[in-house]
Each structure stands twice: as C-alpha cells, then as structure tokens.
Design a protein around this motif. Sequence first.
Motif, PDB file in Angstrom:
ATOM      1  N   UNK A  29      -5.070   6.158 -23.439  1.00  0.00           N
ATOM      2  CA  UNK A  29      -3.358   6.293 -21.823  1.00  0.00           C
ATOM      3  C   UNK A  29      -3.941   4.693 -20.928  1.00  0.00           C
ATOM      4  N   UNK A  30      -5.170   5.225 -20.382  1.00  0.00           N
ATOM      5  CA  UNK A  30      -5.919   3.348 -20.110  1.00  0.00           C
ATOM      6  C   UNK A  30      -5.722   2.497 -21.260  1.00  0.00           C
ATOM      7  N   UNK A  31      -5.925   2.188 -22.055  1.00  0.00           N
ATOM      8  CA  UNK A  31      -6.206   1.424 -23.200  1.00  0.00           C
ATOM      9  C   UNK A  31      -4.311   0.793 -23.997  1.00  0.00           C
ATOM     10  N   UNK A  32      -3.876   2.011 -23.031  1.00  0.00           N
ATOM     11  CA  UNK A  32      -2.280   1.766 -23.727  1.00  0.00           C
ATOM     12  C   UNK A  32      -1.712   1.206 -22.310  1.00  0.00           C
ATOM     13  N   UNK A  33      -1.754   1.022 -21.085  1.00  0.00           N
ATOM     14  CA  UNK A  33      -1.136   0.897 -20.043  1.00  0.00           C
ATOM     15  C   UNK A  33      -1.637  -0.944 -20.386  1.00  0.00           C
ATOM     16  N   UNK A  34      -2.653  -0.655 -20.549  1.00  0.00           N
ATOM     17  CA  UNK A  34      -3.371  -2.607 -20.769  1.00  0.00           C
ATOM     18  C   UNK A  34      -2.605  -3.230 -21.947  1.00  0.00           C
ATOM     19  N   UNK A  35      -2.432  -2.105 -23.055  1.00  0.00           N
ATOM     20  CA  UNK A  35      -1.610  -3.196 -24.099  1.00  0.00           C
ATOM     21  C   UNK A  35      -0.482  -3.787 -23.785  1.00  0.00           C
ATOM     22  N   UNK A  36       0.221  -2.703 -22.389  1.00  0.00           N
ATOM     23  CA  UNK A  36       1.863  -2.730 -22.374  1.00  0.00           C
ATOM     24  C   UNK A  36       1.883  -3.667 -21.623  1.00  0.00           C
ATOM     25  N   UNK A  37       0.733  -3.670 -20.641  1.00  0.00           N
ATOM     26  CA  UNK A  37       0.883  -4.986 -19.582  1.00  0.00           C
ATOM     27  C   UNK A  37       0.644  -6.792 -20.814  1.00  0.00           C
ATOM     28  N   UNK A  38      -0.066  -6.205 -20.865  1.00  0.00           N
ATOM     29  CA  UNK A  38      -0.752  -7.669 -22.322  1.00  0.00           C
ATOM     30  C   UNK A  38       0.548  -8.161 -22.948  1.00  0.00           C
ATOM     31  N   UNK A  39       1.402  -7.086 -23.331  1.00  0.00           N
ATOM     32  CA  UNK A  39       2.326  -7.884 -24.446  1.00  0.00           C
ATOM     33  C   UNK A  39       3.816  -7.719 -23.988  1.00  0.00           C
ATOM     34  N   UNK A  50      -5.508 -11.185 -13.054  1.00  0.00           N
ATOM     35  CA  UNK A  50      -6.017 -10.327 -11.655  1.00  0.00           C
ATOM     36  C   UNK A  50      -4.567  -9.716 -11.463  1.00  0.00           C
ATOM     37  N   UNK A  51      -3.187  -9.789 -12.161  1.00  0.00           N
ATOM     38  CA  UNK A  51      -1.782  -8.753 -11.335  1.00  0.00           C
ATOM     39  C   UNK A  51      -1.939  -7.997 -13.328  1.00  0.00           C
ATOM     40  N   UNK A  52      -2.747  -7.521 -13.766  1.00  0.00           N
ATOM     41  CA  UNK A  52      -3.352  -6.663 -15.056  1.00  0.00           C
ATOM     42  C   UNK A  52      -4.232  -5.806 -14.411  1.00  0.00           C
ATOM     43  N   UNK A  53      -4.639  -6.143 -13.663  1.00  0.00           N
ATOM     44  CA  UNK A  53      -5.627  -5.550 -13.132  1.00  0.00           C
ATOM     45  C   UNK A  53      -5.100  -4.429 -12.003  1.00  0.00           C
ATOM     46  N   UNK A  54      -4.576  -5.390 -10.783  1.00  0.00           N
ATOM     47  CA  UNK A  54      -3.909  -4.399 -10.283  1.00  0.00           C
ATOM     48  C   UNK A  54      -3.134  -3.475 -10.830  1.00  0.00           C
ATOM     49  N   UNK A  58      -3.906   0.479  -9.823  1.00  0.00           N
ATOM     50  CA  UNK A  58      -2.197   0.797  -9.127  1.00  0.00           C
ATOM     51  C   UNK A  58      -1.512   1.982 -10.378  1.00  0.00           C
ATOM     52  N   UNK A  59      -1.978   2.361 -11.013  1.00  0.00           N
ATOM     53  CA  UNK A  59      -1.575   3.268 -12.273  1.00  0.00           C
ATOM     54  C   UNK A  59      -2.184   3.679 -12.349  1.00  0.00           C
ATOM     55  N   UNK A  60      -3.115   3.949 -12.576  1.00  0.00           N
ATOM     56  CA  UNK A  60      -4.345   5.238 -12.458  1.00  0.00           C
ATOM     57  C   UNK A  60      -5.251   5.831 -10.779  1.00  0.00           C
ATOM     58  N   UNK A  61      -4.413   4.814  -9.290  1.00  0.00           N
ATOM     59  CA  UNK A  61      -4.651   5.786  -8.301  1.00  0.00           C
ATOM     60  C   UNK A  61      -3.050   6.308  -8.300  1.00  0.00           C
ATOM     61  N   UNK A  62      -2.411   5.634  -8.834  1.00  0.00           N
ATOM     62  CA  UNK A  62      -1.065   7.411  -9.075  1.00  0.00           C
ATOM     63  C   UNK A  62      -0.803   8.240 -10.087  1.00  0.00           C
ATOM     64  N   UNK A  63      -1.527   8.340 -10.708  1.00  0.00           N
ATOM     65  CA  UNK A  63      -2.446   9.176 -11.776  1.00  0.00           C
ATOM     66  C   UNK A  63      -2.966   9.929 -11.149  1.00  0.00           C
ATOM     67  N   UNK A  64      -4.027   9.794 -10.341  1.00  0.00           N
ATOM     68  CA  UNK A  64      -5.179  10.106  -9.813  1.00  0.00           C
ATOM     69  C   UNK A  64      -4.381  11.492  -8.394  1.00  0.00           C
ATOM     70  N   UNK A  65      -3.636  10.094  -7.577  1.00  0.00           N
ATOM     71  CA  UNK A  65      -2.018  11.299  -7.105  1.00  0.00           C
ATOM     72  C   UNK A  65      -2.320  12.254  -6.983  1.00  0.00           C
ATOM     73  N   UNK A  66      -0.907  12.414  -8.605  1.00  0.00           N
ATOM     74  CA  UNK A  66      -0.655  13.571  -8.983  1.00  0.00           C
ATOM     75  C   UNK A  66      -1.504  14.279  -9.644  1.00  0.00           C
ATOM     76  N   UNK A  67      -2.535  14.440  -9.847  1.00  0.00           N
ATOM     77  CA  UNK A  67      -3.385  15.339 -10.069  1.00  0.00           C
ATOM     78  C   UNK A  67      -4.155  16.391  -8.727  1.00  0.00           C
ATOM     79  N   UNK A 167     -14.210  -0.877 -16.417  1.00  0.00           N
ATOM     80  CA  UNK A 167     -14.554  -0.546 -18.139  1.00  0.00           C
ATOM     81  C   UNK A 167     -13.230  -1.228 -19.448  1.00  0.00           C
ATOM     82  N   UNK A 168     -12.630  -0.039 -19.495  1.00  0.00           N
ATOM     83  CA  UNK A 168     -11.788  -0.229 -20.300  1.00  0.00           C
ATOM     84  C   UNK A 168     -11.371  -1.486 -20.280  1.00  0.00           C
ATOM     85  N   UNK A 169     -10.551  -2.120 -19.286  1.00  0.00           N
ATOM     86  CA  UNK A 169     -10.278  -3.588 -18.918  1.00  0.00           C
ATOM     87  C   UNK A 169     -11.345  -4.374 -19.931  1.00  0.00           C
ATOM     88  N   UNK A 170     -12.559  -5.129 -19.282  1.00  0.00           N
ATOM     89  CA  UNK A 170     -13.562  -5.539 -19.994  1.00  0.00           C
ATOM     90  C   UNK A 170     -13.379  -5.235 -21.083  1.00  0.00           C
TER      91      UNK A 170
END
Length: 280
Positions: A29-39, A50-54, A58-67, A167-170
């Motif tokens: 899921x993390x990889x797919x969010x990176x690929x989506x932004x890149x595409x 920098x906007x990719x990292x942000x 932020x996407x992961x933080x929102x997911x964690x809030x819901x979790x 780590x996945x972004x890197x």
Amino acid sequence: MYNLVIVLLAYLIDKRFGEFSFIKHPVIFIGESISFFEKQLYKDSILRGFFLVLFVLLTMSLTLMLLHKGLNLLPSWLALALTAVIASMFIAHNMLRTSVLEVTQAEDKRAAISMLVSRDTKDLSQSDIYKAALETYGENLSDGVVAPMFYLLLFGVNGIVLYKAINTMDSMVGYRNSRYENFGKVAAILDDIANYIPSRLTALLVMFLAKKRPLFSFYKDGSKHDSPNAGHPITALALALDVKLGGDTSYFGKVKKKATFGRGKEEITAQDVQKALALV
C-alpha cells in the motif's frame, strides 16, 4: 512498557508466522501511494521530491489516525493483540533469514541471489554469491529488523509505520541516476537520518553477540561505505565471521570501486552464511 510488550509480541509473531500471504501487505500500500504520486506529479526537482515525502507521510498519518480510532473501540487486550500483529508485518526478520538461507540451498544460486541484490550475478563465483548474501543480510538486518523495532519501541505503531514509509520511499526513488538524483534526494536524506542510530545499534548488537572487542572496531571500515549507515552492520558481520566483505562490484555491466569491510578470509562458504544466521 506497553511499547516494549508490543515489540516483543511483534517479533515473536514474525518469527513464528513470517509474512501473512493471505492479506495485502501494508508495505505494498505504501509503495502504491509512492507510485501514484510519481505517475501523476513527477518532475525532475528536489521540491517535487519533497512534496512526495510530504504526501506519503501525510497519507500514512491519516491511515494511522483511522487505525487508532478503530483500535480504541476494542477491548484493551484485543487492541494490544491486533497492534502487535500489525506491527509484526513491518518486521522482516523471518523473510530475510529465509531468503538468505535459500541462497545456500538453491540449485541455481545465481538466480536465488539475484532476487536479493541489484549487482550483476551471472558471472559471480560461489564465494561471491555467499559474500553478496552476507552483505545483504547485514544491511537488511538494520533496515528490516532493528530499525523498525527501534522506532516501534520509541513511538509505538506510528513509529514503525512511518519509518517503513521512509525506508520504502528510499528503496523506490532514492537512487543517484538521471531520473531520481533530484526527485529522490529528500527521501534518501531522510532515510539516512532515520537509519543513523539503528545501523550503529545493529553493528553493536552483532559485535556483542560475536564477543568481538573492542565493540566499536567496526566503525573504521564501516565509515568507508558510500552510505553513511550500511557499512557499519556489514563490517560488524565481517568481523564477527572473520571474513572480508565488499570490494569492487559490477552493476549493470560496469564495475564499481568499493571499499572492503573486515580483515578475514576472502573465500566465503555456505557455512559462513549459516553461522551469520545462527549468530543473529
């Protein structure tokens, strides 16, 4: 204490069950969010990286809030158990050990090691194959095991998820080539910062378990690596096994000059790999 219990449970779950193949792994899921932004928004610029990292954080933080909202609705014992299960999915020791062990057992060892490393493998000797296995084990012992557990202990499930996102972004965009030199720079720097302490803790752990003294003797060779972090656990593993790792390596048909790590024998065997797996 709560985080410590989660760390221990998560590690034991990973050790016993490994990857849960029947569900989609959260790192995908993390990889797919990176690929989506890149595409959608790729541009050869540091700012866009920098906007990719942000975006990913932020996407992961929102997911964690819901979790957390969902976990708070459950009995405390069930919330703890589910948190440990989720955290275990970000610890890769079982998969790492299994993958490295398979290199020693596979009939086609070049094919097996090619699944773990980016170097050219078609002309590797058996010793070179085992050397590559040890190097990837040392480096990923930090990235895939110690660092996730370190951030889980400090910050709970938020820490391990956000670390794995970094780590996945890197691993996806943190390359020094024409496409990612600028776009992946922020992700690469952030990953270097996140792994600074865990990589050295990993090296110390290896040295301690191998009863090698002085404990910080890995630092001299470890600091020669292109990465500010990867060389330390690799060197510690080399010292623990009394072997020499590193050296010139071929990538995509071109030989890259690389430092050597450790001062032992150069002929690496399957027994050396098995000894490393038994040590840590």
